[in-house]
Structures are given as structure tokens and as C-alpha cells.
Design a protein around this motif. Structure first.
Motif, PDB file in Angstrom:
ATOM      1  N   THR B 325       0.854  -1.185   0.000  1.00  0.00           N
ATOM      2  CA  THR B 325       0.000   0.000   0.000  1.00  0.00           C
ATOM      3  C   THR B 325       0.893   1.240   0.000  1.00  0.00           C
ATOM      4  O   THR B 325       1.999   1.202   0.560  1.00  0.00           O
ATOM      5  N   ALA B 328      -0.467   3.937   5.148  1.00  0.00           N
ATOM      6  CA  ALA B 328      -1.390   3.280   6.075  1.00  0.00           C
ATOM      7  C   ALA B 328      -2.789   3.855   5.951  1.00  0.00           C
ATOM      8  O   ALA B 328      -3.764   3.244   6.409  1.00  0.00           O
ATOM      9  N   SER B 329      -2.874   5.042   5.334  1.00  0.00           N
ATOM     10  CA  SER B 329      -4.156   5.714   5.221  1.00  0.00           C
ATOM     11  C   SER B 329      -4.291   6.279   3.815  1.00  0.00           C
ATOM     12  O   SER B 329      -3.435   7.044   3.351  1.00  0.00           O
ATOM     13  N   VAL B 331      -6.980   8.031   0.899  1.00  0.00           N
ATOM     14  CA  VAL B 331      -8.253   8.628   0.514  1.00  0.00           C
ATOM     15  C   VAL B 331      -8.529   8.270  -0.943  1.00  0.00           C
ATOM     16  O   VAL B 331      -7.590   8.115  -1.737  1.00  0.00           O
ATOM     17  N   ARG B 347      -9.765  -1.451   2.677  1.00  0.00           N
ATOM     18  CA  ARG B 347     -10.242  -1.665   4.034  1.00  0.00           C
ATOM     19  C   ARG B 347     -10.127  -3.142   4.405  1.00  0.00           C
ATOM     20  O   ARG B 347      -9.727  -3.500   5.509  1.00  0.00           O
ATOM     21  N   VAL B 351      -6.091  -1.361   5.498  1.00  0.00           N
ATOM     22  CA  VAL B 351      -5.617   0.003   5.250  1.00  0.00           C
ATOM     23  C   VAL B 351      -6.762   0.965   5.575  1.00  0.00           C
ATOM     24  O   VAL B 351      -7.908   0.727   5.186  1.00  0.00           O
ATOM     25  N   ALA B 352      -6.446   2.032   6.294  1.00  0.00           N
ATOM     26  CA  ALA B 352      -7.469   3.006   6.654  1.00  0.00           C
ATOM     27  C   ALA B 352      -7.901   3.803   5.432  1.00  0.00           C
ATOM     28  O   ALA B 352      -7.059   4.208   4.627  1.00  0.00           O
ATOM     29  N   VAL B 353      -9.219   3.975   5.277  1.00  0.00           N
ATOM     30  CA  VAL B 353      -9.740   4.799   4.188  1.00  0.00           C
ATOM     31  C   VAL B 353     -10.582   5.907   4.830  1.00  0.00           C
ATOM     32  O   VAL B 353     -11.770   5.718   5.097  1.00  0.00           O
ATOM     33  N   PRO B 354      -9.971   7.064   5.136  1.00  0.00           N
ATOM     34  CA  PRO B 354     -10.672   8.124   5.858  1.00  0.00           C
ATOM     35  C   PRO B 354     -11.894   8.625   5.105  1.00  0.00           C
ATOM     36  O   PRO B 354     -12.872   9.008   5.742  1.00  0.00           O
ATOM     37  N   SER B 388      -1.596  15.375   3.373  1.00  0.00           N
ATOM     38  CA  SER B 388      -3.032  15.571   3.536  1.00  0.00           C
ATOM     39  C   SER B 388      -3.637  16.070   2.236  1.00  0.00           C
ATOM     40  O   SER B 388      -2.923  16.549   1.347  1.00  0.00           O
ATOM     41  N   CYS B 403      -3.645  11.996   5.109  1.00  0.00           N
ATOM     42  CA  CYS B 403      -3.506  10.687   4.448  1.00  0.00           C
ATOM     43  C   CYS B 403      -2.149  10.638   3.768  1.00  0.00           C
ATOM     44  O   CYS B 403      -1.584  11.663   3.421  1.00  0.00           O
TER      45      CYS B 403
END
Lengths: 187, 989
Positions: B325, B328-329, B331, B347, B351-354, B388, B403
Motif C-alpha cells: 500500500t 497506512a491511510s 483517501v 479496508r 488500510v485506513a480509508v478516511p 493531507s 492521508c
């Protein structure tokens, strides 16, 4: 017997043979070649003469024919190359001329060419890297004129795993190099 | 430095990598680890490396955009020294143990690139800046401005070292070529393979499956990778199917011919000895199915080029296939449903998907992930990588979302390259908002799957089978669709969206640093046509050819001009689809194998004598034979000339063309091809002849020997051997088909040597068997006949002379050529015989005034050559009518003459022009020119042949030979071109 020593197209006293992996590339020097071109409107007479004299039916485009020791492959309209064991001088040329008489022009081509016979299981892989001729779909007996590394050659299928490459004698070294390099790249 | 065994920062679980095989590699000198199945890109991503390159113009930091061959950013120099390859896309570089890669277009390092100053001056470096900025002074462009620009803007570098590897070339034939082994290609190949057709299935990837490897949806009860493996196993079991991995089909050419490069050893440190790195294949297909998939397109918004901003499908591919990835986050930013799958897959992998930022007000929801419908991303922040994104929400408010990755998608473009290589024009499809192949495909080509706009997996499978069936039906072969698995079959849900309006730069073409502002400028300056847009902004140039940028840019241009995208159209697609290395194009034709070599029968012997060779076409001919103590070539050549004229010399003349002419009309045929008459030539005689082109200009000369009533041997110059034969065939087959004549080349069948000099007969009498009488009476000048030599070897003897001496040419079957040369040397010892090379041959023919290539230079007529009287008026022949044109036959035209310096000199400039002894030196006062010059040891001065106006009438006149290039001028006298033995007594002796 005269005193001149013969040299092979590769310039040595004896024919060369190399084996690379499953492939054998052998210089052939014991086959005589003679071109036979029908005189105008004499193709039927020529065909009849060879059929009667030696039992050879001259082949059609892209093909060869064999009767005993004598073979012929198509080289152009009303034109063939005959091949037979080399017996010195212009023996084959005189024999053919004797058979065909005024029906054809006959020219000794033995020393105009070099011939390498390539045999082995990977022969298709080899020729795929050397010629655009569709080797995998050529059956035993098929023959064609094609290019190998900028050289005009005849490619003649003796069997699925045995092919003859007949190229210009002065470039025997270049042709041999091309065959060897391609063989090394696949074996 | 990564600690061995420690988990990698951005490595996920699962994927199609082999964790049992750990591979060490280097990027910019740092060592990293990856696994078999990784690409350089996926391994760097897994290691947390985001910064991979610098942009072309502004040197902006760049990371991965894609996961395939469309990659514009992550270009590296792979390997080192002679094997270094610039501009390699990290996304397609298969990882191997020991791989070394360097970033490029940066100095001194990727993180601290001094050239990034360009970014500060972006206002001045807009589209077309170099057309405007560096106009004055004009002379500065080539020497100053261009070198500076080239250094600053650029891609990878070359080491200048020879590539040590071998490259192969080859030719393949098939009924059906299937390009691409994704769902459509596999389905097409399976259909055709089962039908018994000869099939080639090629894919640029090192693993078959295409998008099936990157998606999580099942095909019936199998994963995409497992279904692929099952199909592949069947294909590999069929003898009529050839599967070719790592093979990029890069061009569609005439008659169903495709170009392809197979990367045999690019995934190895070095190829095994003698084995090729790559093979260039020319594929002769009867029919082809293009199943090349689709390429996702970015969305233009401010600072959308920051490392970490990627295509959504690529992010999904890295996660699913390569277990990596970008952060870790992540968008997601999209205008379509397909990109939502990226959010779901990420997800699922932890992996975080804000947020999913979707421009569509009616965007569908995703359970557990916030979907910001009707929102858009207006900016990004972060140093050397994404930190970001700034989102403008549907209500107009902005939100900053932290992100490390952004997965964007503006939709998918069918991969059109191969469908348009023959100027095909794609058509706009309103359903998927993309160009799809038009009706003007290359002959025999079919398109299937995503490349045809069939964007679901199920549709791709169906269309692959259907196109294969249609292609085979066209060949008269029956085929049936295989039972296809159940697969994802979602309709395309997309709202077109190309750019987020803004003040700052929003990138369209990442590789060439072309932004929305550049397109606006092009529009403002009236470069609105797409081809103009491309040239003015450099959009779509360089290694990626705009795969991710073209459609977006022309959509922006369409908005500006108020035209539809369909009306705006695309630029022309040209091969190659992806870059092809020069080595692959060269194949084995490098170094001494660049072209074939032709060796004369005496070559081995000449090598033993230490001969110096010269290339004459493909022939290697002995140029001279140095003797010990000779330090200059002239010493050798002068000696060879002198000795030949004094006693006897031997020269290998095998290279001259020999054409066997037979038939009852052979004599009439020669009458047609030569300008002079041949019908009356008696058997046993040789005649010199001149051949004209159709336009009446002389182009070759030589001799023809009549061996029988119906049998001649024509000789040609070495250079024109093939051309003369070709022209004779043309006359035989096309102009005079009623003539009974047969031709064949015998150039190589006979080894032929010139034996020249006063002792030539005596020498040959020791070689030719005693049954043959060589006396002047029995075998006079211009006689020929069949003889035997050395105790019975058949031979041909011609009494002809190029040197002007008593001379013969003796020919034996080529296999005896080496032996005959040795016999001649042995037998000639009594006469101090010498071999002579092409230089001495040239000197002697100039001394004798014989024309050669320098005189037969394509502008000279028989009259110019002093051979006007040879033109027969009693017959028709090639060139007859046009040779009568006033310009060619003018009485006051140029005539071949000899030129002798008034004071003896060592050399004369060939190519120099002739002027009056006094007066101006310019073209208007030109009197003629020098064609051949040599030092004549016989005359003790340099001499020359040349053409002079009315030359034949001006014997004894003095002219100035000028060579303004080297400021040479000297006085020469016009003399007969026959410097030696003008009466021809020697050659008749």
C-alpha cells in the motif's frame, strides 16, 4: 586425377560439423547442384525427358521431388535445381544435359553454393530466429527461397528434424556464424 | 536500511508474491528486500519508498502513478555500465536478486535536487517557452541555449559503453494472435485453441491474467489468479497454442504483421552466455484479437502530482496482487463506481480509508466508509510526499484530511494504441465516456474486452470468445464459445469529470509537466487542434506517449473551445506502444555481423601473405600485399604494378559478376542488353560491351564470351553484379518474353584470376595442360575456351586484359581456387611472379585509360566516355532511343581524357575541377573534372583521368586543375587516356 586440392566453402580441407545442444550443423560438400531451366515452351518436353530417363517428376512451386539419388527443387518458373552425390568435375551437369538435350539450359551450380544441414529436435526454434519462412507448416520435401541474416538462401526440408540451408558460397562463414549464434541462443 | 526479516512498512498480507523467495535489490545505493513476484515499484512501495523520480521540466518530486506500462513518473536507470538502461518504468521492472536501480533527472540526489529551482520559475517555463524565450541572438541557440535546456530537462542517461548482451530476432506465424492475457485474451485464446487454430497469446506482464490478478471478485468459485492458472494449464497442453509471457506487442503493421519484444532475460542479473536479453519477433498473423485492456485516467486538480497520489485501480492492484500500500491511510477521489472497489479492498486489507471523495452528488454509499458525495479535492499538501488533502465539500466548506495516499479515478480509457496504428480514428462512446476503437481497424484485427469498451469482467470474457469465433469464422474455421465462469458484470457508472477548477497548477501530463494552465495557454495562442496542442505543450510525448494524459488534456481543450470531445478528436497513434530498445531492433546484426561478408577463393592464401583487405560491397578484396620492409602502401602498390608490367602478376578477380546466358536467342538477347553488337561474335571469342540504362546513360561495362552458339558468359563490374543480373532478368521476363533465353548467376561458382604481364603466357603454359595451344596464333587476344589445368581440372580461359598487358583470366570451380592460386605462385617463381591487389589493379587501368566506377558515375554517356562509336545504329537495345538525346550525344560535350601534370608530382586530387590556365575559378568557367587519379610508377608521376569539354579535340592543351577545398592549383596537360601502350601492342603480343 588432377593435382588441385579442394577446399570447403568454410575454407578448410574437410567439411565441418558442430553440435550445439540437440542441434547439429553440418557443412555438406558431397552434393552436386545443377540448375535446369526449360527453354521457351519446352517445359513439357523437359518434364517428359527427366521422367523417362531417371523417373524424376519435376516438382511444383515450393516443393522438391526425388528419384533414387537425384532430387530437384523448384527455384522459379520453369526452373529447378537438381541435386545428386558429387562425383567430381561437371559429371552431374553432363548427365542432366545428356538427358534433357535441347529442352533445357543446364548450368553447374555446385560451387556457387554452400550447404549446411541442420538437424535436431529444436530445428524449428532455430529457423524461427533466422527466417520468415513458415517452417513449422512446411512438410518434408518443401523448399523455398528466403532470407537468412541478409543472405538469400534456399531452405529445404528433408524431414521434420532435418533441414538443408543452401546459401551463397562466398558468405559461407557469415551463414555459418548466423546458424551457430542462433543455435547457441536456444540450446 | 531494512533489517533482514523485519516486516516491511507498507507490506500487506496475501497477494501473489512468493514470500519464501526474498530478493535483495538496490535503489540509489540503498539496499532493500522484496519477494519473487514483486516489481521494482511494488517492492519500493512495500519498503515505504514513495519518492522515485523527478519530473521532466520542473524537477518536481514524483512517485508512482500507475501499476503498469503506462507509468509516466517512476522512471529509473536499471543496471549499470554497458547494461545500464535509462527510462525503465519501475512498474514493469520485474524484481530479481541483485537488481540495481538509480533515480534519474536529478542532481545531486533525488531528495535534494538543485534543478528543482525550475519549479520556482514555472511562470516563465510555460508551454512553448523555448519557442519564445531564446530567440535572440540567433547564434546562441545551437551552442548555448539548447545544450543548457537539454541538460536541465531530460530523462535518463546513457553510459556510452557497449551493451555486452546479445539480442535475437525472429519470425512467428499464426492463425490468431491474441494480444493481452486478461479475461478477454484468455477467453479468446481458449476459444481459438480448442478450435484447433494456431494461436499465439502474448502479454507484456511476467504473469498471465491481466486485471484478474488485481481484483478480488471470483470467477464462479475460483479466484482470478486460480481461474487464470486453470486456463493457462489447458492452453499450455494444446500443441497449437503458444503462450508468450514478458512479450509486448508494440506495433500493428501491414498485412496482419505485428512487432513484439520478448524480454528473455530482463528479469535476470545477466543473460546466460550466448543467450539473448531480448528477442524481437515479427508475427505474421492471419487474424488478431487485441485484448489490451484499459488504462485509468487521472483527474486534474492542484498539486495532483505529489508522490502518494495514484490511480485508484493501481492502488487496488498493489494491495491485491503485490500486497503493498502507498500508505497506512488512503483517501479515494473518483467520479465512478469502480474506484469504490479500491476503498473496499483497501479496508479489507487493513488500510485506513478516511473518506471516499466522489464528485457525483448521487454517489453510492459504502458500508463503514464515509463517502463525501458531491465533493472534490482542491489541493494536496506534503513535502516530498503526500501528507493531507484539502476537500471541498458539497456544501462549499473545506476539510483537510490527513492521508499518505490518494487513489484517484476519472474513469477508464480503452487501450487503443494497436487499434489505431494504421491511422484508425477511435470514436467517442457516451456510455462509458471514453474513446473506443472505430470501424477502421488494421486489416484482420478484432478488439475484445476492456480495449473495446467492455469494462466488466463478464463482458470481457464474453467478448473475447465472441471475437475469436468471428475471427476464425473469417478464416473458414468453426469455433464454439467455452463455458465461461460467472463473473463481475457491473454496468459502468460514471459522471464525466476532468478537472477541479483552480488558480494553481493542476497536472494533466505528469511525464512532460503539462498542466491545465498550459492547455489554456495553447488555446489562448490558437494552438487548439490536438496535433498543435501536442507539439506546443509537449503533451503526450516521450516514453509514455500520453497514455494517462491525452484524453484528459483534450477534454480540457474541448471545454475551452466549446466543442465536444468527439469533435476535438485524438492525436495519431504510432508504434511502438512502449519503448523498444535499439539492441532489440539491431538483433544479432552488430559488430562484424552487421552485414554478411563475402570472401574470395584466395582469401585464406591472401591472409597468409599478410594482405591488406578492403571492403568492396560485402566482398573483402586484397588491396595490396606488403612485403617486409615496406612502410607505406605506395611502396607495395608501385612494386606490384612495376613487377606485373615487367614480368607477371596475378590478381583475384572472382568478384566480377558472371552471368551464364543460354538459349537459342542468347545472341539476340545480348544484342538487346548491350549497346554494341554481339550477334556476330564467333564462338571462342570475347567482346567488350557497354550497357546503358533506359535513359541512355552508360551504367556498366564488361565482356561477354561466346562458349557455344547458344551459350555466353557475361561479366559485369563487381559493384553492379546484382544490378546487371536484375536488369537482364527484367528484359528476359518483361520486355522480351518471346526470346528463348535462360539466365543464372555463376559469379561464385568459379574462382577467376587475372594473370597479366609479358610472362603471363609462359606462366600459364605451366598451368594449362599441354593439350591446349596457348600460342598467339592459336589463342589470340580476345580468345576464350574451355581447357583443363593441373592435370585435368576443368577450367575456362579468357584472353582479356584490364591492365593493358598480355593478360588472361583463368577460372576453375571455386573449390579449387585456393589450390590454383598456390600453383600459380609456385609455377611463377621462375618469373618472380607477384600477386597484386585492387590498388595496383586501379593504377594499371588508369594507366591504360579503362573506365571504371569513377567514370561510369551515373551521369556519363557512351559519348562522354569516348565510346560513342560503339553505339550500334543497326539494332535496338536498352537505352538506344534516349541515348540519342542531344544532351547525351553532343559533339561538344565532355570527353574522357588523360591528364598529366606539366611538372611530375606525387599525387593529383581526384574530384578536382578543370579551369582555363588563366582566368576566374568558378562554376561558370568549369571545363570539366577529374574522375580517377593515381601515381603511375611506369611514368614516374601522378596521372589522372577526367572529363573535359571537347576533350578529344584539345590534346596538348594546358588546363588548371583546382581543388578549392584544399587551395590546390596545378597545371595539367590534356593527353590521351591511354598512357601506356596506346597502340595495344602489348596485349596482342
Amino acid at each position: 586425377m588432377h593435382r588441385l586440392q579442394s577446399r570447403t566453402p568454410l575454407g578448410a580441407a574437410a567439411a565441418r560439423s558442430d553440435t550445439i545442444g540437440t542441434l547439429t550443423i553440418a557443412e555438406i560438400t558431397d552434393v552436386a547442384l545443377v540448375s535446369v531451366s526449360a527453354r521457351n515452351d519446352q517445359e513439357p518436353a523437359l518434364r517428359a525427358a527427366l521422367a523417362t530417363a531417371v523417373g524424376l517428376d519435376l516438382p511444383e512451386v515450393g516443393q522438391s521431388a526425388t528419384a533414387d539419388d537425384l532430387s530437384a527443387f523448384w527455384t522459379g518458373p520453369s526452373q529447378w535445381m537438381c541435386a545428386a552425390p558429387y562425383e567430381g568435375g561437371e559429371v552431374l551437369c553432363r548427365q542432366i544435359k545428356h538427358h534433357v538435350g535441347a529442352s533445357a539450359s543446364v548450368v553447374d551450380q555446385t560451387d556457387a553454393w554452400c550447404r549446411f544441414d541442420v538437424s535436431g529436435a529444436q530445428v524449428f526454434d532455430l529457423f524461427e530466429r533466422l527466417t520468415k519462412a513458415p517452417v513449422r507448416s512446411m512438410a518434408p520435401g518443401a523448399a523455398c527461397r528466403t532470407g537468412v541474416e541478409h543472405l538469400g538462401v534456399y531452405l529445404w526440408c528433408q524431414s521434420a528434424t532435418h533441414w538443408a540451408v543452401i546459401g551463397p558460397r562466398s558468405s559461407a562463414g557469415s551463414l555459418h556464424h548466423a546458424l551457430m549464434a542462433a543455435a547457441r541462443s536456444i540450446c | 536500511m531494512t533489517v533482514a526479516g523485519a516486516p516491511l512498512r507498507n507490506r500487506l498480507t496475501g497477494g501473489l508474491i512468493d514470500r519464501d523467495q526474498t530478493l535483495n535489490f538496490q535503489f540509489d545505493g540503498k539496499t532493500f528486500q522484496g519477494h519473487a513476484g514483486d516489481t521494482l515499484a511494488s517492492a519500493l512501495m512495500a519498503n515505504g519508498v514513495q519518492l522515485m523520480g523527478r519530473s521532466f521540466k520542473y524537477h518536481r518530486p514524483r512517485g508512482l502513478l500507475s501499476a503498469g506500462s503506462e507509468e509516466p513518473n517512476a522512471l529509473v536507470e536499471l543496471r549499470r555500465d554497458g547494461r545500464q538502461e535509462p527510462n525503465t518504468r519501475a512498474t514493469v521492472a520485474e524484481l530479481y536478486d541483485g537488481l540495481e536501480a538509480q533515480s534519474q533527472n536529478r542532481w545531486p540526489s533525488l531528495r535534494h535536487d538543485m534543478m528543482a529551482i525550475n519549479d520556482r520559475f514555472s511562470t516563465f517555463l510555460t508551454a512553448g517557452f523555448y519557442y519564445k524565450t531564446f530567440m535572440w541572438p540567433k547564434a546562441f541557440w545551437e551552442k548555448l541555449y539548447e545544450p543548457i535546456i537539454r541538460k536541465a530537462a531530460g530523462l535518463g542517461s546513457l553510459t556510452g559503453q557497449d551493451d555486452p548482451d546479445a539480442y535475437d530476432k525472429g519470425f512467428l506465424h499464426c492463425d490468431l494472435l491474441v494480444i493481452g492475457a486478461g479475461p478477454a485474451g484468455l477467453s479468446a485464446a481458449l476459444t481459438a485453441g480448442r478450435a484447433g487454430a494456431q494461436v499465439i497469446l502474448a502479454d507484456e506482464d511476467f504473469r498471465f491474467g491481466g486485471r484478474l490478478l488485481s481484483e478480488t471478485q471470483a470467477l464462479s468459485d475460483l479466484s482470478g489468479a486460480d481461474w487464470t492458472a486453470q486456463v493457462l494449464a489447458e492452453l499450455d497442453s494444446l500443441p497449437n497454442v503458444r503462450t508468450m509471457m514478458r512479450t509486448t506487442v508494440f506495433g500493428a503493421y501491414d498485412h496482419g504483421i505485428y512487432g513484439a519484444v520478448e524480454r528473455n532475460a530482463d528479469h535476470l542479473v545477466a543473460p546466460a552466455a550466448g543467450k539473448p536479453r531480448q528477442t524481437l519477433w515479427r508475427i505474421y498473423s492471419k487474424r488478431a484479437v487485441v485484448a489490451a485492456g484499459a488504462i485509468e485516467r487521472p483527474i486534474a486538480f492542484e498539486n495532483n502530482d505529489r508522490p502518494g497520489v495514484m490511480l485508484a485501480g493501481a492502488v487496488r492492484a498493489y494491495a491485491n496482487r503485490w500486497a503493498a500500500t502507498p500508505a497506512a491511510s488512503v483517501v479515494v477521489f473518483a467520479n465512478n463506481d469502480d474506484a469504490h472497489q479500491t476503498a473496499r479492498d483497501l479496508r479489507a486489507k487493513g488500510v485506513a480509508v478516511p473518506a471516499v471523495v466522489d464528485v457525483r452528488p448521487d454517489a453510492p454509499r459504502i458500508d463503514g466508509i464515509e463517502v463525501l458525495a458531491g465533493a472534490r479535492i482542491v489541493n494536496t499538501r506534503g513535502r516530498l510526499g503526500l501528507g493531507s488533502v484539502t476537500v471541498q465539500l458539497a456544501n462549499g466548506q473545506t476539510r483537510e484530511i490527513a492521508c499518505g495516499g490518494l487513489a484517484m479515478s476519472g474513469g477508464w480509457n480503452p487501450n487503443l494504441g494497436l487499434t489505431c496504428h494504421q491511422r484508425g480514428r477511435p470514436v467517442w462512446n457516451e456510455d462509458i465516456h471514453a474513446f473506443v476503437p472505430g470501424g477502421n481497424l488494421p486489416a484482420g484485427q478484432y478488439v475484445a474486452g476492456a480495449a473495446a469498451g467492455e469494462l466488466s469482467t463478464a463482458a470481457a470474457l464474453r467478448s473475447g470468445a465472441a471475437q475469436a469465433i468471428a475471427a476464425l469464422a473469417d478464416l473458414g474455421m468453426a469455433a464454439a464459445a467455452p463455458e465461461l465462469p460467472e463473473a463481475e458484470d457491473a454496468a459502468v457508472a460514471i459522471t464525466p469529470f476532468w478537472q477541479v477548477a483552480g488558480e494553481k497548477r493542476a497536472w494533466l501530463d505528469f511525464q512532460n509537466d503539462v498542466t491545465v494552465k498550459d492547455v489554456k495557454l495553447a488555446h489562448q495562442e490558437n494552438f487548439t487542434a490536438v496535433e498543435h496542442l501536442k507539439r506546443y505543450t509537449t503533451l503526450g510525448m516521450a516514453t509514455d506517449q500520453g497514455k494517462t494524459s491525452n484524453v484528459g488534456a483534450l477534454a480540457v481543450m474541448a471545454e475551452l473551445t466549446g466543442k465536444s470531445i468527439a469533435q476535438t478528436g485524438t492525436t495519431i497513434f504510432r508504434p511502438p506502444y512502449t519503448p523498444v530498445s535499439m539492441g532489440a531492433l539491431a538483433g544479432r546484426a552488430v559488430g562484424q555481423a552487421f552485414h554478411p561478408t563475402r570472401l574470395t577463393p584466395s582469401h585464406t592464401w591472401a591472409e597468409e601473405q599478410g594482405a591488406v583487405f578492403v571492403e568492396v560491397g560485402n566482398w573483402l578484396r586484397a588491396q595490396w600485399f606488403p612485403k617486409p620492409g615496406e612502410t607505406h602502401w605506395r611502396q607495395s602498390v608501385d612494386r606490384e604494378v612495376t613487377q606485373t608490367r615487367k614480368s607477371v602478376g596475378v590478381c583475384d578477380v572472382t568478384t566480377l559478376g558472371k552471368i551464364d546466358v543460354q538459349g537459342t536467342d542468347a545472341a539476340a538477347f545480348l544484342n538487346m542488353i548491350y549497346a554494341n553488337g554481339f550477334a556476330g561474335l564467333p564462338v571462342g571469342k570475347v567482346r567488350y560491351g557497354v550497357m546503358l540504362r533506359e535513359d541512355g546513360v552508360a551504367y556498366d561495362d564488361g565482356t561477354a564470351a561466346r562458349l557455344a552458339e547458344d551459350h555466353f558468359v557475361v561479366t559485369t563490374t563487381t559493384a553492379n553484379a546484382a544490378l546487371v543480373y536484375q536488369n537482364m532478368e527484367f528484359v528476359r521476363q518483361c520486355l522480351c518474353p518471346e526470346m528463348d533465353v535462360q539466365l543464372i548467376s555463376t559469379t561464385e561458382a568459379w574462382a577467376q584470376y587475372a594473370v597479366a604481364g609479358p610472362n603471363a603466357r609462359k606462366l600459364l603454359q605451366k598451368i594449362v595442360d599441354p593439350d591446349y595451344d596457348l600460342s598467339n596464333e592459336a589463342f589470340p587476344f580476345m580468345a576464350c575456351g574451355e581447357v583443363t589445368v593441373c592435370g585435368g581440372c576443368p577450367a575456362r580461359l579468357f584472353r582479356i586484359s584490364f591492365s593493358g598487358e598480355l593478360a588472361y583470366e583463368i577460372a576453375v570451380p571455386t573449390r579449387y581456387g585456393d589450390a590454383l592460386m598456390r600453383e600459380l605462385m609456385d609455377a611463377g617463381q621462375a618469373f618472380d611472379v607477384r600477386p597484386y591487389g585492387t590498388e595496383a589493379l586501379g593504377v594499371m587501368r588508369i594507366e591504360k585509360g579503362h573506365a571504371a566506377g569513377n567514370e561510369l558515375n551515373g551521369t556519363t554517356s557512351a559519348a562522354n566516355l569516348g565510346l560513342g562509336r560503339m553505339l550500334s545504329s543497326k539494332k535496338d537495345y536498352i537505352g538506344h532511343v534516349l541515348s540519342q538525346r542531344p544532351g547525351l550525344a553532343a559533339e561538344d560535350g565532355l570527353r574522357l581524357v588523360g591528364l598529366k601534370p606539366v611538372t611530375p608530382v606525387q599525387s593529383l586530387p581526384a574530384g578536382g575541377h578543370l579551369m582555363a590556365a588563366g582566368g576566374p575559378v568558378d562554376a561558370a568557367h568549369d571545363q570539366g573534372y577529374v574522375t580517377s587519379a593515381a601515381y603511375s610508377p611506369t611514368l614516374g608521376t601522378a596521372i589522372a583521368l577526367g572529363f573535359v569539354k571537347r576533350g578529344a579535340e584539345r590534346m596538348g592543351e594546358q588546363l588548371r586543375l583546382v581543388n578549392p577545398l584544399e587551395r590546390q592549383e596545378l597545371l595539367v596537360e590534356i593527353v590521351s587516356s591511354h598512357f601506356v601502350d596506346p597502340e595495344g601492342e602489348k596485349l596482342r603480343a
